[in-house]
Design an enzyme around this catalytic site. Structure first.
Site, PDB file in Angstrom:
ATOM      1  N   ASN A 238       0.765  -1.266  -0.098  1.00  0.00           N
ATOM      2  CA  ASN A 238       0.059   0.051   0.070  1.00  0.00           C
ATOM      3  C   ASN A 238       0.794   1.194   0.112  1.00  0.00           C
ATOM      4  OD1 ASN A 238      -1.713   2.120   0.607  1.00  0.00           O
ATOM      5  ND2 ASN A 238      -2.475   1.156   2.466  1.00  0.00           N
TER       6      ASN A 238
ATOM      7  N   ARG B  17      -2.289  -1.803  -3.704  1.00  0.00           N
ATOM      8  CA  ARG B  17      -3.265  -0.529  -3.659  1.00  0.00           C
ATOM      9  C   ARG B  17      -2.788   0.333  -4.874  1.00  0.00           C
ATOM     10  NH1 ARG B  17      -2.971   4.800  -0.317  1.00  0.00           N
ATOM     11  NH2 ARG B  17      -4.719   5.588  -0.870  1.00  0.00           N
TER      12      ARG B  17
ATOM     13  N   HIS C  19      -9.489   6.846  -1.802  1.00  0.00           N
ATOM     14  CA  HIS C  19      -9.438   6.112  -0.148  1.00  0.00           C
ATOM     15  C   HIS C  19     -10.876   5.322  -0.239  1.00  0.00           C
ATOM     16  CE1 HIS C  19      -7.723  10.147   1.212  1.00  0.00           C
ATOM     17  NE2 HIS C  19      -6.483   8.964   1.298  1.00  0.00           N
TER      18      HIS C  19
ATOM     19  N   ARG D 232      -1.912  19.229   0.712  1.00  0.00           N
ATOM     20  CA  ARG D 232      -2.823  19.509  -0.352  1.00  0.00           C
ATOM     21  C   ARG D 232      -3.524  20.571   0.142  1.00  0.00           C
ATOM     22  NH1 ARG D 232      -4.172  13.403  -1.598  1.00  0.00           N
ATOM     23  NH2 ARG D 232      -2.554  13.000  -0.383  1.00  0.00           N
TER      24      ARG D 232
ATOM     25  N   GLU E 238      -6.157  -1.410   4.881  1.00  0.00           N
ATOM     26  CA  GLU E 238      -6.469  -1.472   3.524  1.00  0.00           C
ATOM     27  C   GLU E 238      -5.773  -2.620   2.850  1.00  0.00           C
ATOM     28  OE1 GLU E 238      -4.648   2.464   3.682  1.00  0.00           O
ATOM     29  OE2 GLU E 238      -6.253   3.190   2.202  1.00  0.00           O
TER      30      GLU E 238
HETATM   31  C1  LIG Z   1      -5.729   9.071  -2.342  1.00  0.00           C
HETATM   32  C2  LIG Z   1      -4.664   9.467  -1.373  1.00  0.00           C
HETATM   33  O1  LIG Z   1      -4.503  10.839  -1.104  1.00  0.00           O
HETATM   34  O2  LIG Z   1      -3.994   8.689  -0.473  1.00  0.00           O
HETATM   35  P1  LIG Z   1      -2.932   8.833   0.910  1.00  0.00           P
HETATM   36  O3  LIG Z   1      -3.826   9.168   1.740  1.00  0.00           O
HETATM   37  O4  LIG Z   1      -2.657   7.350   1.079  1.00  0.00           O
HETATM   38  O5  LIG Z   1      -1.982   9.552   0.415  1.00  0.00           O
HETATM   39 MG   LIG Z   2      -3.250   6.142   3.418  1.00  0.00          MG
END
Ligand SMILES: CC(=O)OP(=O)(O)O
Ligand SMILES: [Mg+2]
Ligand SMILES: Nc1ncnc2c1ncn2[C@@H]1O[C@H](COP(=O)(O)OP(=O)(O)O)[C@@H](O)[C@H]1O
Length: 407
Positions: A7, A94, A183, A242, A385
């Site tokens: 993952n 994943r 997710h 982000r 996951e």
């Molecule tokens: C889709 C996503 O943001 O995955 P992660 O939280 O594992 O970075």
């Molecule tokens: Mg994650």
């Protein structure tokens, strides 16, 4: 034979090794803070004669180095859980973005890899790491069947009103511009566990996945009806690095008035925004320490982060026309009592009452944090996951795909 699950998150690689017919892993591990100076590898072995946790503090510069490290640990003489890499019959990966064509778990072929690569622009923090993970796994475990399970798949049940954008039709038809949601493996896993615990197969749930990436899903009777991420894993909640949702005009302004290029904007919103931009840190453990030291930037960041989640809870309670439980999960959701408390504060209108003392307890497993009189349960459900992916791989094997019979 064994199933190895990989993952790769944006900042970490988690892995678990399962015997082919068991939900109990023989080892699991986490390579975290990849690319930072303080990266760490934690490797846990669950063999009856060797039950131990190994911690290695060493800089892991990228996902490829992380994969090589973990593969080495599986067969390292003193702590080996398998004697030979050929004992791994299946490697399950994943994959964050499967677009509109990769919507079911699938055996990885050259064509599947090409499709995952074609989606790089839509998941720039993730799909490149997955391809590296897959290619390294192909080299390290050449006899294993590689399977991809997609984060986008669970959200395929979204109604059109939830997955379409109000822009001209041709962008959807020609370019597949729509909400995909991410997710999904985690949202589906924790929603399933919550429904079982509630003994309610038609439960109305809001699942809140707060890791380095953060997203929410409105789940009714096990089907996802709305989710906070969009075309890419950038929309919705405030995240580690982000921005989450932002007025699109901000981008136009930066482009037109400040001369930003598309590449600079991509980097700005994906890697230089979110909690990092607000506090200088992207790890919630650092930010919560600063919050408790009354750091004003950390205070504002927590307020912004949790206020956004509260607004989605309001929206999703409306979409579901009710709420049986809030489900917190992933690194922050499972461990950060402060974030949970701020999210649940002043939410009586939705029947949400959190028990402040229960919220502080650091217990493992599914936990009910609701106070007496809460009509909606407040749950913490640890996500897994890797187990969810292992079960999917096992189902594919049981269905007797010809490539999988020996794995
Ligand atoms: C889709 C996503 O943001 O995955 P992660 O939280 O594992 O970075
Ligand atoms: Mg994650
Ligand atoms: N004990 C903790 N308290 C607060 N936050 C934590 C704790 N442990 C982990 N986290 C947070 O969880 C985040 C990682 O979550 P995780 O679900 O593993 O993310 P990802 O899969 O995106 O790499 C870290 O960035 C950190 O902010």
């Amino acid at each position: 034979m064994y199933i190895l699950i990989i993952n790769s998150g944006s900042s970490s690689i988690k892995y678990q090794l399962f015997p082919r017919d068991s939900d109990q892993p023989v080892c699991s591990g986490l390579v975290e803070r990849i690319g930072q100076d303080n990266s760490q590898v934690t490797h846990e072995i669950f063999r009856a004669d060797v039950a131990q946790t190994l911690k290695l503090d060493q800089r892991v510069k990228d996902h490829e180095t992380g994969m090589q490290l973990l593969a080495g640990l599986l067969t390292r003489k003193d702590i080996a859980v398998i004697a030979d890499p050929a004992q791994i019959g299946t490697v399950g990966h994943r994959v964050v973005h499967g677009g509109e064509t990769l919507t079911e778990p699938t055996i990885i072929t050259a064509d599947v890899k090409a499709k995952i690569k074609a989606l790089y622009p839509l998941a720039p923090l993730h799909n490149p790491g997955h391809i590296k993970g897959i290619e390294v796994a192909e080299k390290l475990f050449p006899t294993a069947t590689q399977i991809a399970v997609f984060d986008t798949a669970f959200h395929q049940t979204l109604p059109e009103k939830a997955f379409r954008y109000a822009i001209p039709d041709k962008f959807y038809r020609e370019d597949g511009i729509r909400v995909y949601g991410f997710h999904g493996i985690s949202h589906q896993y924790v929603a399933g566990a919550a429904m079982t615990w509630l003994k309610n197969p038609v439960a109305k749930l809001i699942t809140i996945h707060l890791g380095n990436g953060c997203s929410m899903a409105a789940v009714s009777g096990g089907r996802c009806i709305d989710t906070s991420m969009g075309l890419t894993p950038l929309d919705g909640l405030v995240m580690g690095t982000r921005s989450g949702a932002i007025d699109p005009s901000v981008l136009l302004y930066l482009q037109q008035q400040k001369g930003y290029t598309a590449e600079q904007l991509t980097k700005l919103l994906n890697k230089q925004s979110g909690m990092l931009a607000l506090t200088g840190h992207n790890d919630m453990r650092d930010i919560s320490r600063l919050y408790h030291e009354n750091d004003p930037a950390a205070k504002l960041a927590y307020e912004l982060y949790t206020y956004r989640i509260k607004k989605f809870i309001g929206a999703y309670t409306a979409a579901l026309n009710g709420l049986d439980a809030l489900v917190f999960t992933a690194g922050v959701g499972e461990n950060d009592a402060l974030a949970r408390e701020l999210v649940c504060r002043d939410m009586e209108v939705f029947g949400i009452h959190i028990d402040i003392a229960k919220n502080q307890l650091r217990e493992k497993g599914l936990r009910d944090l609701s106070a007496g009189g809460s009509s909606a349960r407040v749950l913490v459900v640890p996500t897994n996951e890797e187990l969810a992916i292992a079960r999917v791989c096992r189902t594919l094997v049981a269905e007797g795909h010809p490539n999988l019979e020996s794995s």
